[in-house]
Design an enzyme around this catalytic site. Structure first.
Site, PDB file in Angstrom:
ATOM      1  N   LEU A  89       0.818  -1.222   0.000  1.00  0.00           N
ATOM      2  CA  LEU A  89       0.000   0.000   0.000  1.00  0.00           C
ATOM      3  C   LEU A  89       0.852   1.272   0.000  1.00  0.00           C
ATOM      4  O   LEU A  89       0.835   2.055   0.941  1.00  0.00           O
ATOM      5  CB  LEU A  89      -0.979   0.003   1.190  1.00  0.00           C
ATOM      6  CG  LEU A  89      -1.946  -1.189   1.252  1.00  0.00           C
ATOM      7  CD1 LEU A  89      -2.866  -1.073   2.463  1.00  0.00           C
ATOM      8  CD2 LEU A  89      -2.780  -1.302  -0.031  1.00  0.00           C
ATOM      9  N   THR A 134       6.395  -4.048 -19.152  1.00  0.00           N
ATOM     10  CA  THR A 134       5.951  -2.917 -19.977  1.00  0.00           C
ATOM     11  C   THR A 134       6.670  -2.884 -21.331  1.00  0.00           C
ATOM     12  O   THR A 134       7.807  -3.375 -21.446  1.00  0.00           O
ATOM     13  CB  THR A 134       6.263  -1.601 -19.218  1.00  0.00           C
ATOM     14  OG1 THR A 134       6.124  -0.503 -20.098  1.00  0.00           O
ATOM     15  CG2 THR A 134       7.690  -1.575 -18.683  1.00  0.00           C
ATOM     16  N   ASP A 135       6.042  -2.258 -22.310  1.00  0.00           N
ATOM     17  CA  ASP A 135       6.704  -2.077 -23.615  1.00  0.00           C
ATOM     18  C   ASP A 135       7.836  -1.055 -23.529  1.00  0.00           C
ATOM     19  O   ASP A 135       8.652  -0.952 -24.442  1.00  0.00           O
ATOM     20  CB  ASP A 135       5.688  -1.669 -24.693  1.00  0.00           C
ATOM     21  CG  ASP A 135       4.981  -0.350 -24.418  1.00  0.00           C
ATOM     22  OD1 ASP A 135       5.157   0.223 -23.319  1.00  0.00           O
ATOM     23  OD2 ASP A 135       4.237   0.123 -25.306  1.00  0.00           O
ATOM     24  N   GLU A 136       7.891  -0.298 -22.417  1.00  0.00           N
ATOM     25  CA  GLU A 136       8.904   0.769 -22.322  1.00  0.00           C
ATOM     26  C   GLU A 136      10.323   0.214 -22.264  1.00  0.00           C
ATOM     27  O   GLU A 136      11.284   0.933 -22.507  1.00  0.00           O
ATOM     28  CB  GLU A 136       8.593   1.691 -21.132  1.00  0.00           C
ATOM     29  CG  GLU A 136       7.199   2.273 -21.267  1.00  0.00           C
ATOM     30  CD  GLU A 136       6.858   3.399 -20.300  1.00  0.00           C
ATOM     31  OE1 GLU A 136       7.767   4.071 -19.814  1.00  0.00           O
ATOM     32  OE2 GLU A 136       5.653   3.599 -20.057  1.00  0.00           O
ATOM     33  N   TYR A 189      12.673   4.213 -14.715  1.00  0.00           N
ATOM     34  CA  TYR A 189      11.560   3.247 -14.625  1.00  0.00           C
ATOM     35  C   TYR A 189      11.771   2.098 -15.605  1.00  0.00           C
ATOM     36  O   TYR A 189      11.772   0.923 -15.219  1.00  0.00           O
ATOM     37  CB  TYR A 189      10.223   3.947 -14.914  1.00  0.00           C
ATOM     38  CG  TYR A 189       9.088   2.987 -15.205  1.00  0.00           C
ATOM     39  CD1 TYR A 189       8.644   2.084 -14.236  1.00  0.00           C
ATOM     40  CD2 TYR A 189       8.459   2.948 -16.467  1.00  0.00           C
ATOM     41  CE1 TYR A 189       7.608   1.182 -14.504  1.00  0.00           C
ATOM     42  CE2 TYR A 189       7.429   2.057 -16.737  1.00  0.00           C
ATOM     43  CZ  TYR A 189       7.005   1.176 -15.757  1.00  0.00           C
ATOM     44  OH  TYR A 189       5.996   0.280 -16.024  1.00  0.00           O
ATOM     45  N   LYS A 202      12.540  -1.932 -14.951  1.00  0.00           N
ATOM     46  CA  LYS A 202      11.667  -3.014 -15.440  1.00  0.00           C
ATOM     47  C   LYS A 202      12.468  -3.948 -16.359  1.00  0.00           C
ATOM     48  O   LYS A 202      12.301  -5.164 -16.316  1.00  0.00           O
ATOM     49  CB  LYS A 202      10.454  -2.452 -16.187  1.00  0.00           C
ATOM     50  CG  LYS A 202       9.442  -1.726 -15.326  1.00  0.00           C
ATOM     51  CD  LYS A 202       8.754  -2.596 -14.289  1.00  0.00           C
ATOM     52  CE  LYS A 202       7.809  -3.630 -14.866  1.00  0.00           C
ATOM     53  NZ  LYS A 202       7.018  -4.334 -13.832  1.00  0.00           N
ATOM     54  N   ASN A 206       0.570   1.242 -22.967  1.00  0.00           N
ATOM     55  CA  ASN A 206      -0.094   2.093 -21.958  1.00  0.00           C
ATOM     56  C   ASN A 206      -1.537   1.658 -21.716  1.00  0.00           C
ATOM     57  O   ASN A 206      -2.306   1.519 -22.659  1.00  0.00           O
ATOM     58  CB  ASN A 206      -0.132   3.547 -22.452  1.00  0.00           C
ATOM     59  CG  ASN A 206       1.214   4.208 -22.363  1.00  0.00           C
ATOM     60  OD1 ASN A 206       2.164   3.773 -23.009  1.00  0.00           O
ATOM     61  ND2 ASN A 206       1.320   5.265 -21.565  1.00  0.00           N
TER      62      ASN A 206
HETATM   63  P1  NAD Z   1       0.376   1.128  -9.822  1.00  0.00           P
HETATM   64  O1  NAD Z   1       1.461   2.102  -9.507  1.00  0.00           O
HETATM   65  O2  NAD Z   1      -1.021   1.616 -10.001  1.00  0.00           O
HETATM   66  O3  NAD Z   1       0.318   0.003  -8.704  1.00  0.00           O
HETATM   67  C1  NAD Z   1       1.467  -0.589  -8.161  1.00  0.00           C
HETATM   68  C2  NAD Z   1       1.059  -1.381  -6.935  1.00  0.00           C
HETATM   69  O4  NAD Z   1       2.231  -2.011  -6.392  1.00  0.00           O
HETATM   70  C3  NAD Z   1       0.464  -0.522  -5.805  1.00  0.00           C
HETATM   71  O5  NAD Z   1      -0.687  -1.141  -5.273  1.00  0.00           O
HETATM   72  C4  NAD Z   1       1.579  -0.467  -4.772  1.00  0.00           C
HETATM   73  O6  NAD Z   1       1.110  -0.313  -3.444  1.00  0.00           O
HETATM   74  C5  NAD Z   1       2.261  -1.817  -4.993  1.00  0.00           C
HETATM   75  N1  NAD Z   1       3.658  -1.808  -4.541  1.00  0.00           N
HETATM   76  C6  NAD Z   1       4.609  -0.895  -4.854  1.00  0.00           C
HETATM   77  N2  NAD Z   1       5.749  -1.185  -4.216  1.00  0.00           N
HETATM   78  C7  NAD Z   1       5.520  -2.317  -3.485  1.00  0.00           C
HETATM   79  C8  NAD Z   1       6.316  -3.106  -2.626  1.00  0.00           C
HETATM   80  N3  NAD Z   1       7.593  -2.781  -2.362  1.00  0.00           N
HETATM   81  N4  NAD Z   1       5.762  -4.202  -2.051  1.00  0.00           N
HETATM   82  C9  NAD Z   1       4.468  -4.527  -2.304  1.00  0.00           C
HETATM   83  N5  NAD Z   1       3.656  -3.816  -3.103  1.00  0.00           N
HETATM   84  C10 NAD Z   1       4.180  -2.714  -3.689  1.00  0.00           C
HETATM   85  O7  NAD Z   1       0.896   0.348 -11.121  1.00  0.00           O
HETATM   86  P2  NAD Z   1       0.078  -0.217 -12.374  1.00  0.00           P
HETATM   87  O8  NAD Z   1      -0.071   0.857 -13.362  1.00  0.00           O
HETATM   88  O9  NAD Z   1      -1.095  -0.956 -11.898  1.00  0.00           O
HETATM   89  O10 NAD Z   1       1.156  -1.245 -12.954  1.00  0.00           O
HETATM   90  C11 NAD Z   1       1.211  -2.577 -12.483  1.00  0.00           C
HETATM   91  C12 NAD Z   1       2.308  -3.313 -13.224  1.00  0.00           C
HETATM   92  O11 NAD Z   1       2.045  -3.292 -14.621  1.00  0.00           O
HETATM   93  C13 NAD Z   1       3.694  -2.697 -13.024  1.00  0.00           C
HETATM   94  O12 NAD Z   1       4.620  -3.747 -12.892  1.00  0.00           O
HETATM   95  C14 NAD Z   1       3.930  -1.920 -14.321  1.00  0.00           C
HETATM   96  O13 NAD Z   1       5.299  -1.854 -14.626  1.00  0.00           O
HETATM   97  C15 NAD Z   1       3.172  -2.767 -15.320  1.00  0.00           C
HETATM   98  N6  NAD Z   1       2.639  -2.047 -16.494  1.00  0.00           N
HETATM   99  C16 NAD Z   1       1.880  -0.917 -16.329  1.00  0.00           C
HETATM  100  C17 NAD Z   1       1.352  -0.285 -17.458  1.00  0.00           C
HETATM  101  C18 NAD Z   1       0.467   0.940 -17.323  1.00  0.00           C
HETATM  102  O14 NAD Z   1       0.077   1.535 -18.332  1.00  0.00           O
HETATM  103  N7  NAD Z   1       0.072   1.354 -16.118  1.00  0.00           N
HETATM  104  C19 NAD Z   1       1.601  -0.790 -18.734  1.00  0.00           C
HETATM  105  C20 NAD Z   1       2.388  -1.947 -18.859  1.00  0.00           C
HETATM  106  C21 NAD Z   1       2.891  -2.571 -17.737  1.00  0.00           C
HETATM  107  P1  TYD Z   2       2.124   8.666 -18.651  1.00  0.00           P
HETATM  108  O1  TYD Z   2       0.660   8.476 -18.385  1.00  0.00           O
HETATM  109  O2  TYD Z   2       2.996   9.153 -17.552  1.00  0.00           O
HETATM  110  O3  TYD Z   2       2.648   7.277 -19.230  1.00  0.00           O
HETATM  111  P2  TYD Z   2       4.107   6.890 -19.866  1.00  0.00           P
HETATM  112  O4  TYD Z   2       5.040   8.006 -19.686  1.00  0.00           O
HETATM  113  O5  TYD Z   2       4.496   5.710 -19.058  1.00  0.00           O
HETATM  114  O6  TYD Z   2       3.837   6.589 -21.299  1.00  0.00           O
HETATM  115  O7  TYD Z   2       2.287   9.672 -19.855  1.00  0.00           O
HETATM  116  C1  TYD Z   2       1.695   9.413 -21.131  1.00  0.00           C
HETATM  117  C2  TYD Z   2       2.171  10.481 -22.083  1.00  0.00           C
HETATM  118  O8  TYD Z   2       1.653  11.748 -21.667  1.00  0.00           O
HETATM  119  C3  TYD Z   2       3.680  10.636 -22.091  1.00  0.00           C
HETATM  120  O9  TYD Z   2       4.117  10.913 -23.424  1.00  0.00           O
HETATM  121  C4  TYD Z   2       3.937  11.847 -21.213  1.00  0.00           C
HETATM  122  C5  TYD Z   2       2.704  12.700 -21.416  1.00  0.00           C
HETATM  123  N1  TYD Z   2       2.295  13.518 -20.245  1.00  0.00           N
HETATM  124  C6  TYD Z   2       2.093  14.897 -20.388  1.00  0.00           C
HETATM  125  O10 TYD Z   2       2.218  15.472 -21.488  1.00  0.00           O
HETATM  126  N2  TYD Z   2       1.727  15.621 -19.290  1.00  0.00           N
HETATM  127  C7  TYD Z   2       1.576  15.050 -18.047  1.00  0.00           C
HETATM  128  O11 TYD Z   2       1.268  15.781 -17.065  1.00  0.00           O
HETATM  129  C8  TYD Z   2       1.762  13.634 -17.921  1.00  0.00           C
HETATM  130  C9  TYD Z   2       1.624  12.955 -16.592  1.00  0.00           C
HETATM  131  C10 TYD Z   2       2.131  12.912 -19.051  1.00  0.00           C
END
Ligand code: NAD
Ligand code: TYD
Length: 354
Positions: A40, A135-137, A160, A164, A189
């Protein structure tokens, strides 16, 4: 008799994608016990799981994946059959401000889970699965053409994505060196309900609603490939159950948008929903200093997943975006709760000098 056929550890289940995954698995698989392990952080929120918290096959455990002994203990007491690992620090801007958090959680935390699985599964590896959500990043930044495929070389460019990428390498190393039964997916994303409003979509929905400036980084020309979060967790379900051990699957929506086009679309949908004159919300757009090392374009080729497992996205983007905006407008309490307290400090630090 065993009460459940399988016990699965989901790490990060209180976060954005994790909560959708927990919801899917708890409802779809009453014969599985789902143990949500999350410490959390600011991004973890048990309110995301209110609808499943009383289900008999769900349990929450507050624990930190960076603490090796806590992970070993959990594996010892729950005898997990599988792990779906989502816990991570996930926001690029925070990784620029504070890289070490990402190194501890994303790299050391993943290593701790791998070590616990390796130790506790060594006598009975059959049927176990360590699924790493990535992630694709990790692939870096594309030019104007081309797509990321599973064979694309890693070229991470933010703390980040580098953290990953490191965790992906460790997961593959444990497969090759120790025969740990792993699977990996790399997704584009995500958007949808319960996303913390530091990421583009919920942040801008929140700001449009409150008539606050919309901070567009650089010229808004960066391109992202957006996928509805429910389609991501549907893909994880398919890969977890039917994907090949040791393999990687790319997940994406074939849905590329420049940030500025996406933001303008959001503004026009919200003008309509909020009863504002057309063009009102667009006036909030403010171009600010670009993100350091800002990746230009991400785009996923998910044909392996589509051809091998028959997965396709279920929702067209415009429909998913409408649903998502509706959800945030209908759940203003959720948004207000997560944007109180520490969020204000984060927001000021992140945007004050831009
Ligand atoms: P998020 O930041 O919303 O959630 C992360 C969760 O991990 C939170 O509930 C946090 O409390 C928990 N957490 C963080 N550190 C922790 C620790 N040390 N121990 C236990 N729990 C911990 O992230 P998300 O967007 O839901 O992403 C989840 C996963 O999917 C990540 O691994 C991310 O790299 C991957 N991912 C995300 C996206 C995206 O668009 N959001 C896309 C591709 C992959
Ligand atoms: P984000 O949601 O942070 O995802 P990621 O960087 O992992 O792709 O950002 C999506 C896109 O939006 C990214 O190109 C950065 C841009 N962005 C802004 O222009 N302004 C903002 O305040 C944020 C958070 C992101």
């Amino acid at each position: 008799m065993k009460e459940f056929d399988k016990t699965i550890m989901v790490t990060g289940g209180a976060g954005f994608i994790g909560s959708h995954l927990v919801r899917l698995f708890v409802n779809k698989y009453p014969n599985y016990k789902i143990v949500n392990v999350d410490n959390l952080t600011y991004a973890g929120n048990l309110a995301n799981l209110k609808d499943v918290e009383d289900m008999p096959n769900y349990e929450f455990v507050k624990a930190d994946i960076v603490k090796d002994d806590e992970m070993q203990q959990l594996f010892g007491s729950f005898k997990f059959d599988g792990v779906i690992h989502l816990a991570a620090e996930s926001h690029v801007d925070r990784s620029i401000a504070s890289p070490n958090e990402f190194i501890y959680t994303n790299i050391v935390g993943t290593a701790n889970l791998l070590n616990a699985a390796k130790f506790h599964w060594k006598d009975e590896p059959e049927g176990k699965i360590f699924y790493h959500v990535s992630t694709d990043e990790v692939y870096g930044s594309l030019g104007e053409t081309g797509f990321f495929v599973e064979e694309t070389s890693y070229d991470p460019r933010s703390p980040y994505s580098a953290s990953k990428a490191s965790s992906d390498h460790l997961v593959r190393a444990y497969f090759h060196t120790f025969n740990l039964p792993v699977k990996i997916s790399n997704c584009s994303n995500n958007y949808g309900s319960y996303q913390f409003p530091e990421k583009l979509l919920p942040l801008f929905i929140h700001n449009i609603k409150n008539n606050k400036p919309l901070p567009v980084y650089g010229k808004g020309e960066n391109i992202r490939d957006w996928l509805w979060v429910v389609d991501h967790v549907r893909a994880i379900d398919e890969i977890y159950h039917r994907g090949k051990v040791g393999e990687t699957y790319n997940i994406g929506g074939h849905n590329e948008w420049t940030n500025i086009d996406l933001i303008k679309l959001m503004c026009s949908i919200m003008d309509r929903k909020l009863g504002r004159d057309t063009g009102t919300s667009e006036k909030l757009i403010t171009y600010v200093k670009d993100r350091a090392g800002h990746d230009l374009r991400y785009a996923i080729d998910s044909s392996k997943l589509q051809n091998e497992l028959g997965w396709t996205p279920s929702v067209q983007f415009e429909e998913g975006l409408e649903k998502t905006i509706d959800w945030y407008l209908e759940n203003i309490d959720w948004l207000e709760n997560v944007t109180s307290g520490d969020y204000k400090k984060y927001y000021e630090e992140q945007y004050v000098d831009r």
